[in-house]
Design a protein around this motif. Structure first.
Motif, PDB file in Angstrom:
ATOM      1  N   PHE A 176       1.183  -0.883  -0.158  1.00  0.00           N
ATOM      2  CA  PHE A 176      -0.335  -0.615  -0.465  1.00  0.00           C
ATOM      3  C   PHE A 176       1.245   1.456  -0.124  1.00  0.00           C
ATOM      4  O   PHE A 176       0.510   2.533   0.814  1.00  0.00           O
ATOM      5  CB  PHE A 176      -0.744   0.034   1.346  1.00  0.00           C
ATOM      6  CG  PHE A 176      -1.737  -1.215   1.271  1.00  0.00           C
ATOM      7  CD1 PHE A 176      -3.004  -0.727   0.559  1.00  0.00           C
ATOM      8  CD2 PHE A 176      -1.815  -3.068   2.004  1.00  0.00           C
ATOM      9  CE1 PHE A 176      -4.177  -2.338   0.321  1.00  0.00           C
ATOM     10  CE2 PHE A 176      -2.075  -2.841   1.716  1.00  0.00           C
ATOM     11  CZ  PHE A 176      -3.199  -3.139   0.832  1.00  0.00           C
ATOM     12  N   ALA A 177       1.898   1.635  -0.337  1.00  0.00           N
ATOM     13  CA  ALA A 177       3.066   2.123  -0.777  1.00  0.00           C
ATOM     14  C   ALA A 177       2.341   3.785  -1.330  1.00  0.00           C
ATOM     15  O   ALA A 177       2.528   4.832  -0.574  1.00  0.00           O
ATOM     16  CB  ALA A 177       3.986   2.252  -2.425  1.00  0.00           C
ATOM     17  N   GLY A 210      -6.323  17.007   9.758  1.00  0.00           N
ATOM     18  CA  GLY A 210      -5.674  16.855   9.025  1.00  0.00           C
ATOM     19  C   GLY A 210      -5.202  16.110   8.731  1.00  0.00           C
ATOM     20  O   GLY A 210      -3.564  15.327   7.321  1.00  0.00           O
ATOM     21  N   CYS A 211      -5.054  14.822   7.966  1.00  0.00           N
ATOM     22  CA  CYS A 211      -5.552  13.488   7.277  1.00  0.00           C
ATOM     23  C   CYS A 211      -5.857  13.486   6.309  1.00  0.00           C
ATOM     24  O   CYS A 211      -6.675  13.286   5.614  1.00  0.00           O
ATOM     25  CB  CYS A 211      -6.366  12.428   8.376  1.00  0.00           C
ATOM     26  SG  CYS A 211      -6.015  10.757   7.381  1.00  0.00           S
ATOM     27  N   ALA A 212      -4.927  13.443   5.608  1.00  0.00           N
ATOM     28  CA  ALA A 212      -4.423  13.702   4.347  1.00  0.00           C
ATOM     29  C   ALA A 212      -5.188  11.904   3.157  1.00  0.00           C
ATOM     30  O   ALA A 212      -5.021  12.078   2.226  1.00  0.00           O
ATOM     31  CB  ALA A 212      -2.644  13.783   3.804  1.00  0.00           C
ATOM     32  N   VAL A 213      -4.913  10.563   4.143  1.00  0.00           N
ATOM     33  CA  VAL A 213      -5.299   9.839   3.518  1.00  0.00           C
ATOM     34  C   VAL A 213      -6.766   9.576   3.324  1.00  0.00           C
ATOM     35  O   VAL A 213      -7.732   9.822   2.175  1.00  0.00           O
ATOM     36  CB  VAL A 213      -5.261   8.719   4.223  1.00  0.00           C
ATOM     37  CG1 VAL A 213      -5.888   7.915   3.777  1.00  0.00           C
ATOM     38  CG2 VAL A 213      -3.566   8.643   4.053  1.00  0.00           C
ATOM     39  N   LEU A 214      -7.715  10.441   4.846  1.00  0.00           N
ATOM     40  CA  LEU A 214      -9.118  10.642   4.481  1.00  0.00           C
ATOM     41  C   LEU A 214      -9.640  11.867   3.324  1.00  0.00           C
ATOM     42  O   LEU A 214     -10.507  11.760   3.020  1.00  0.00           O
ATOM     43  CB  LEU A 214      -9.459  10.999   5.333  1.00  0.00           C
ATOM     44  CG  LEU A 214      -9.310   9.709   6.936  1.00  0.00           C
ATOM     45  CD1 LEU A 214      -9.752  10.572   8.402  1.00  0.00           C
ATOM     46  CD2 LEU A 214      -9.923   8.087   6.466  1.00  0.00           C
ATOM     47  N   HIS A 265       2.081  12.724  13.341  1.00  0.00           N
ATOM     48  CA  HIS A 265       2.896  11.459  12.350  1.00  0.00           C
ATOM     49  C   HIS A 265       1.886  10.339  12.457  1.00  0.00           C
ATOM     50  O   HIS A 265       2.540   9.418  12.375  1.00  0.00           O
ATOM     51  CB  HIS A 265       4.533  11.934  12.636  1.00  0.00           C
ATOM     52  CG  HIS A 265       4.252  11.554  14.252  1.00  0.00           C
ATOM     53  ND1 HIS A 265       4.202  12.547  15.409  1.00  0.00           N
ATOM     54  CD2 HIS A 265       5.008  10.515  15.392  1.00  0.00           C
ATOM     55  CE1 HIS A 265       4.453  11.520  16.993  1.00  0.00           C
ATOM     56  NE2 HIS A 265       4.649  10.695  16.053  1.00  0.00           N
ATOM     57  N   ASP A 266       1.541  10.308  13.793  1.00  0.00           N
ATOM     58  CA  ASP A 266       1.000   9.187  14.649  1.00  0.00           C
ATOM     59  C   ASP A 266      -0.710   8.447  13.686  1.00  0.00           C
ATOM     60  O   ASP A 266      -0.751   8.301  14.861  1.00  0.00           O
ATOM     61  CB  ASP A 266       0.943   8.586  16.229  1.00  0.00           C
ATOM     62  CG  ASP A 266       0.808  10.204  16.545  1.00  0.00           C
ATOM     63  OD1 ASP A 266       0.032  11.232  16.195  1.00  0.00           O
ATOM     64  OD2 ASP A 266       0.536   9.663  18.133  1.00  0.00           O
ATOM     65  N   CYS A 267      -1.189   9.145  13.013  1.00  0.00           N
ATOM     66  CA  CYS A 267      -2.471   9.239  12.550  1.00  0.00           C
ATOM     67  C   CYS A 267      -2.538   8.105  11.917  1.00  0.00           C
ATOM     68  O   CYS A 267      -1.230   7.371  11.778  1.00  0.00           O
ATOM     69  CB  CYS A 267      -2.098  10.630  11.112  1.00  0.00           C
ATOM     70  SG  CYS A 267      -4.256  10.312  10.610  1.00  0.00           S
ATOM     71  N   GLY A 320      -0.021   9.429   3.935  1.00  0.00           N
ATOM     72  CA  GLY A 320       0.730   9.731   5.049  1.00  0.00           C
ATOM     73  C   GLY A 320       1.441  10.504   5.936  1.00  0.00           C
ATOM     74  O   GLY A 320       1.305  11.489   6.485  1.00  0.00           O
ATOM     75  N   ARG A 321       2.281  10.703   4.843  1.00  0.00           N
ATOM     76  CA  ARG A 321       3.518  11.450   4.870  1.00  0.00           C
ATOM     77  C   ARG A 321       2.538  12.618   5.383  1.00  0.00           C
ATOM     78  O   ARG A 321       3.578  13.638   5.455  1.00  0.00           O
ATOM     79  CB  ARG A 321       4.672  11.570   3.972  1.00  0.00           C
ATOM     80  CG  ARG A 321       5.238  10.107   3.940  1.00  0.00           C
ATOM     81  CD  ARG A 321       6.827   9.862   3.756  1.00  0.00           C
ATOM     82  NE  ARG A 321       7.019   8.838   3.115  1.00  0.00           N
ATOM     83  CZ  ARG A 321       6.619   7.786   2.699  1.00  0.00           C
ATOM     84  NH1 ARG A 321       6.043   7.963   1.719  1.00  0.00           N
ATOM     85  NH2 ARG A 321       7.616   6.323   2.867  1.00  0.00           N
TER      86      ARG A 321
END
Length: 369
Positions: A282-283, A304-308, A295-297, A289-290
């Motif tokens: 899941f690269a 502020g979750c970039a994945v969501l 940092h521990d999201c 996620g970065r």
């Protein structure tokens, strides 16, 4: 024999080059050569004994000297072993440090790992086109393959059952999206299509063949080996599955160069400390996620979750995120069973999330009043 050099060891046993013997293995074996032991590659293991191919031929050896309590350190197919030159029975004294190791968790309640093959360069994940693609299972196999240190390769077998090239192209594309950085080939062992490309990819190294029963592994193995070595069973029309036709792991030389390890069909493919492998499968999620605020999201509900955010825009498919979460949770559980530090971290995380949830609930109640 104290003056034994790695070059003389390599030359003395150069007949093993077809099985992967090289200067580095000879260098690692030098101290055992000085003791008069023979190098050989384990081509089959069963019931505490193994077949080892040496420069003098195939020997039957007992593994009683290498039976530690740790099941990950038992002799397995693909190992380079140090074998006694004579004796009845002969014994494997030790094996050389492994370059790679393919490991899965067992169904045992003791949470033990099981090593399937060692010193593998290519992990071929065979997936049958006779049934609907199970992308989540492919991701699971790939996580274990990446974690092993080998280069994964997905082979879609029975391509002759998908005669429409457009449909076949879409299926290949679906798997490519699921397997970033992994070559995806479609082959038909029955018609010989795609086999030359596959043989060229794995030539010169050690390849392990993985997949469920009915994936066409034995037929594919016979095609790569150029002869009928593996038994082949008919596949059920109902679900595209078959019975186990391979019951042990066998290492065999391919005519175009390299060796192939065939494995029994795997019903269960449990992760075993494969966080790095999951991250590689899941690269794109790891990369997103970065950009998260924390940092521990955990990519669940944090601000502020970039994945969501990528999920909301459609950049990231929901299925991929759910599969990522599932494999990460599973891997965390298996690691926690063997690592007290990880267990403590999980408990702290549960408490942290519980406190956040409690605070949110109390804030909500305050607003209602």
């Amino acid at each position: 024999m104290s003056s034994t050099s790695s070059s003389s060891v390599f030359t003395a046993h150069s007949a093993l080059t077809s099985h992967g013997w090289d200067e580095d293995w000879a260098d690692a074996f030098t101290p055992y050569a000085a003791e008069g032991l023979l190098p050989g590659r384990v081509i089959r293991v069963d019931r505490g004994q193994c077949d080892v191919v040496t420069a003098d031929g195939v020997l039957r050896a007992d593994t009683a000297f290498v039976t530690p309590h740790d099941p990950l350190r038992v002799v397995c197919t693909g190992d380079w072993a140090a074998v006694e030159p004579d004796g009845n029975p002969r014994y494997v004294r030790t094996y050389l440090p492994r370059r790679t190791a393919f490991v899965r968790s067992t169904s045992s309640k003791r949470s033990e790992g099981q090593i399937l093959a060692a010193n593998v360069d290519h992990a071929i994940v065979a997936v049958s086109l006779a049934a609907e693609l199970d992308l989540a299972r492919i991701e699971r196999f790939l996580a274990l393959a990446w974690e092993s240190g080998a280069q994964p390769l997905v082979v879609l077998t029975k391509a002759d059952l998908v005669p429409d090239p457009v449909t076949l192209g879409h299926l290949v594309q679906d798997v490519e999206t699921t397997a970033p950085g992994v070559p995806v080939l479609s082959v038909s062992a029955e018609q010989g299509e795609g086999l030359d490309v596959l043989a060229a990819v794995v030539a010169g190294g050690t390849a392990v063949l993985l997949g469920q029963s009915g994936a066409g592994k034995s037929t594919l193995a016979n095609a790569l080996l150029g002869r009928d070595v593996m038994d082949v069973q008919a596949i059920r029309d109902v679900d595209g599955k078959g019975r186990h036709t391979t019951t042990t792991r066998n290492l065999l030389v391919m005519p175009g160069g390299g060796v192939l390890i065939d494995t029994p069909g795997l019903r269960g493919v449990g992760l075993w400390d494969a966080s790095s492998g999951v991250g590689q499968v899941f690269a794109e999620i790891e990369e997103l996620g970065r950009g998260c605020r924390f940092h521990d999201c955990a990519h669940e509900s944090e601000p502020g979750c970039a994945v969501l955010a990528a999920l909301d825009t459609g950049e990231l498919p929901q299925r991929r995120l759910e599969s990522y979460r599932k494999l990460m949770r599973e891997n965390q559980r298996i690691v926690a069973k063997t690592d007290a530090r990880v267990r403590a971290e999980i408990r702290r995380e549960w408490k942290r999330r519980g406190a956040i949830g409690k605070a949110a609930m109390e804030a909500k109640r305050g607003r209602v009043r």
